[in-house]
Enzyme design. Structure first.
Site, mmCIF file in Angstrom:
data_model
loop_
_atom_site.group_PDB
_atom_site.id
_atom_site.type_symbol
_atom_site.label_atom_id
_atom_site.label_comp_id
_atom_site.label_asym_id
_atom_site.label_seq_id
_atom_site.Cartn_x
_atom_site.Cartn_y
_atom_site.Cartn_z
ATOM 1 N N TYR A 125 -54.336 -18.460 -32.326
ATOM 2 C CA TYR A 125 -53.486 -19.467 -31.321
ATOM 3 C C TYR A 125 -51.948 -19.602 -31.827
ATOM 4 C CZ TYR A 125 -52.720 -23.821 -28.615
ATOM 5 O OH TYR A 125 -52.174 -24.664 -27.973
ATOM 6 N N LYS B 37 -48.744 -18.440 -30.006
ATOM 7 C CA LYS B 37 -47.586 -19.479 -29.977
ATOM 8 C C LYS B 37 -46.477 -19.049 -30.446
ATOM 9 C CE LYS B 37 -50.012 -22.141 -26.928
ATOM 10 N NZ LYS B 37 -49.588 -22.126 -25.478
HETATM 11 P P1 NAP Z 1 -56.571 -27.375 -20.568
HETATM 12 O O1 NAP Z 1 -56.513 -28.850 -20.291
HETATM 13 O O2 NAP Z 1 -57.548 -26.707 -21.645
HETATM 14 O O3 NAP Z 1 -56.099 -26.582 -19.475
HETATM 15 C C1 NAP Z 1 -55.748 -24.990 -19.865
HETATM 16 C C2 NAP Z 1 -55.274 -24.476 -18.451
HETATM 17 O O4 NAP Z 1 -55.152 -23.280 -18.651
HETATM 18 C C3 NAP Z 1 -56.375 -24.541 -17.581
HETATM 19 O O5 NAP Z 1 -55.630 -25.046 -16.123
HETATM 20 C C4 NAP Z 1 -57.001 -23.029 -17.326
HETATM 21 O O6 NAP Z 1 -57.150 -22.862 -15.687
HETATM 22 C C5 NAP Z 1 -55.732 -22.361 -17.480
HETATM 23 N N1 NAP Z 1 -56.151 -21.011 -17.909
HETATM 24 C C6 NAP Z 1 -56.792 -20.699 -18.975
HETATM 25 N N2 NAP Z 1 -57.029 -19.341 -19.024
HETATM 26 C C7 NAP Z 1 -56.332 -18.769 -17.901
HETATM 27 C C8 NAP Z 1 -56.228 -17.532 -17.554
HETATM 28 N N3 NAP Z 1 -56.809 -16.494 -17.879
HETATM 29 N N4 NAP Z 1 -55.432 -17.276 -16.215
HETATM 30 C C9 NAP Z 1 -54.697 -18.497 -15.836
HETATM 31 N N5 NAP Z 1 -55.036 -19.936 -16.050
HETATM 32 C C10 NAP Z 1 -55.618 -20.044 -17.256
HETATM 33 O O7 NAP Z 1 -55.307 -27.272 -21.995
HETATM 34 P P2 NAP Z 1 -53.763 -28.132 -21.982
HETATM 35 O O8 NAP Z 1 -54.210 -29.069 -23.035
HETATM 36 O O9 NAP Z 1 -53.742 -28.897 -20.574
HETATM 37 O O10 NAP Z 1 -53.012 -27.025 -22.438
HETATM 38 C C11 NAP Z 1 -51.891 -26.568 -21.668
HETATM 39 C C12 NAP Z 1 -51.107 -25.775 -22.358
HETATM 40 O O11 NAP Z 1 -50.401 -26.689 -23.487
HETATM 41 C C13 NAP Z 1 -51.719 -24.606 -23.146
HETATM 42 O O12 NAP Z 1 -50.915 -23.588 -23.135
HETATM 43 C C14 NAP Z 1 -51.779 -25.157 -24.635
HETATM 44 O O13 NAP Z 1 -52.112 -24.193 -25.510
HETATM 45 C C15 NAP Z 1 -50.640 -26.024 -24.541
HETATM 46 N N6 NAP Z 1 -50.763 -27.045 -25.665
HETATM 47 C C16 NAP Z 1 -51.532 -27.989 -25.741
HETATM 48 C C17 NAP Z 1 -51.449 -28.908 -26.561
HETATM 49 C C18 NAP Z 1 -52.541 -30.169 -26.462
HETATM 50 O O14 NAP Z 1 -52.305 -31.127 -27.381
HETATM 51 N N7 NAP Z 1 -53.301 -30.483 -25.446
HETATM 52 C C19 NAP Z 1 -50.827 -28.959 -27.737
HETATM 53 C C20 NAP Z 1 -49.776 -27.724 -27.568
HETATM 54 C C21 NAP Z 1 -49.809 -26.848 -26.563
HETATM 55 P P3 NAP Z 1 -58.584 -22.904 -15.211
HETATM 56 O O15 NAP Z 1 -59.213 -24.314 -15.410
HETATM 57 O O16 NAP Z 1 -58.466 -22.784 -13.687
HETATM 58 O O17 NAP Z 1 -59.491 -21.930 -15.926
#
Ligand code: NAP
Length: 248
Positions: free
Chosen positions: A155, A159
């Site tokens: 990851y 990133k």
């Molecule tokens: P999440 O709730 O797990 O949501 C992930 C999203 O990615 C879902 O909408 C999912 O869509 C989509 N996704 C996964 N595989 C995909 C694919 N092959 N094609 C299209 N869509 C896909 O995660 P989140 O926490 O909201 O994270 C959103 C972003 O922020 C990510 O890039 C994550 O790495 C980043 N981020 C999050 C955090 C944190 O603390 N949460 C911190 C740093 C960065 P479906 O549900 O339709 O499959």
């Protein structure tokens, strides 16, 4: 900040941070194209909710890690709305474990969705934005792409790759009036972080100067700024959104 009539694609826009980004951009007047992969019910429910508020929203299923799917996502957006003003590369997955236990597939899948998926969407949207001579691309990276994290060699590599991609693309597209920036969130409360143990959450909390975990809206507000004309002189930057967790 007014985004009236701007067309925005949000990858992974039906869940978590992406859902909040879709709702916030729409509330500022953008026409939102909500990409989803597996969450069709949640995507359709979000579209209904936005339409009920008089906003314009459309859902497109696509696996962004797949080159052809990402191309279709952009093509379908153009067929429907005629342009793309904003691309938010938000979709991401984790497959955390120590490298000694990590399978090759854990590495490949995380790179494919998080890094190649971002590149795929940038590639297809760049063609459109170059012709338009305008656009905003916002890539969601992570603080772990800068500082690293135990159990996240896959990851954090993806990133960190997004940060390099962002800076290179910002240089390539600047002449065409296209701004490309990255956001590096810290710990944001979503499904992705819900799986972490209470001990780990407390450990993060102890290292956050603002003394709280992040909310999806903390990220979506920054996305609105980077999508708007108020940020027209900002490109190639990585902006941390982490309550002060990482200061550099
Ligand atoms: P999440 O709730 O797990 O949501 C992930 C999203 O990615 C879902 O909408 C999912 O869509 C989509 N996704 C996964 N595989 C995909 C694919 N092959 N094609 C299209 N869509 C896909 O995660 P989140 O926490 O909201 O994270 C959103 C972003 O922020 C990510 O890039 C994550 O790495 C980043 N981020 C999050 C955090 C944190 O603390 N949460 C911190 C740093 C960065 P479906 O549900 O339709 O499959």
């Amino acid at each position: 900040m007014d985004l009236t009539g701007k067309v925005a694609i949000i990858t992974g826009g039906a869940n978590g941070i992406g859902r909040e980004i879709s709702k916030t951009l729409a509330s500022y007047g953008a026409i939102v194209v909500v990409n989803y992969h597996s969450s069709s019910d949640k995507a359709n429910q979000l579209i209904e909710e936005l339409k009920n508020h008089g906003l314009t929203a459309y859902a497109i299923k696509a696996d962004i890690g797949n080159y052809g799917d990402a191309e279709r996502l952009v093509k379908e957006t153009i067929e429907k709305f005629g342009k793309v003003d904003i691309l938010v590369n938000n979709a991401g997955i984790t497959a955390d474990t120590l490298i000694l236990r990590m399978k090759e597939t854990d590495f490949d899948q995380v790179i494919e969705v998080n890094l190649k998926g971002t590149w795929n969407c940038c590639k297809h949207v760049a063609k459109i934005m170059t012709k338009q001579r305008s656009g905003k691309i916002i890539n969601i990276s992570s603080v772990v792409g800068i500082m690293g994290n135990v159990g996240q060699t896959n990851y954090s590599a993806a990133k960190a790759g997004i940060i390099g991609l962002t800076k290179s693309l910002a240089r390539e597209l600047a002449k065409r009036n296209i701004c490309v920036n990255a956001i590096a969130p810290g710990f944001i409360e979503t499904k992705m972080t819900a799986v972490l143990s209470e001990d780990i959450k407390q450990m993060y909390l102890a290292s956050i100067p603002l003394e709280r975990l992040g909310k999806p809206s903390d990220v979506s507000n920054l996305v609105v700024f980077l999508s708007s004309s108020l940020s027209d002189y900002i490109t190639g930057q990585v902006i941390n959104c982490d309550g002060g967790l990482l200061m550099c």
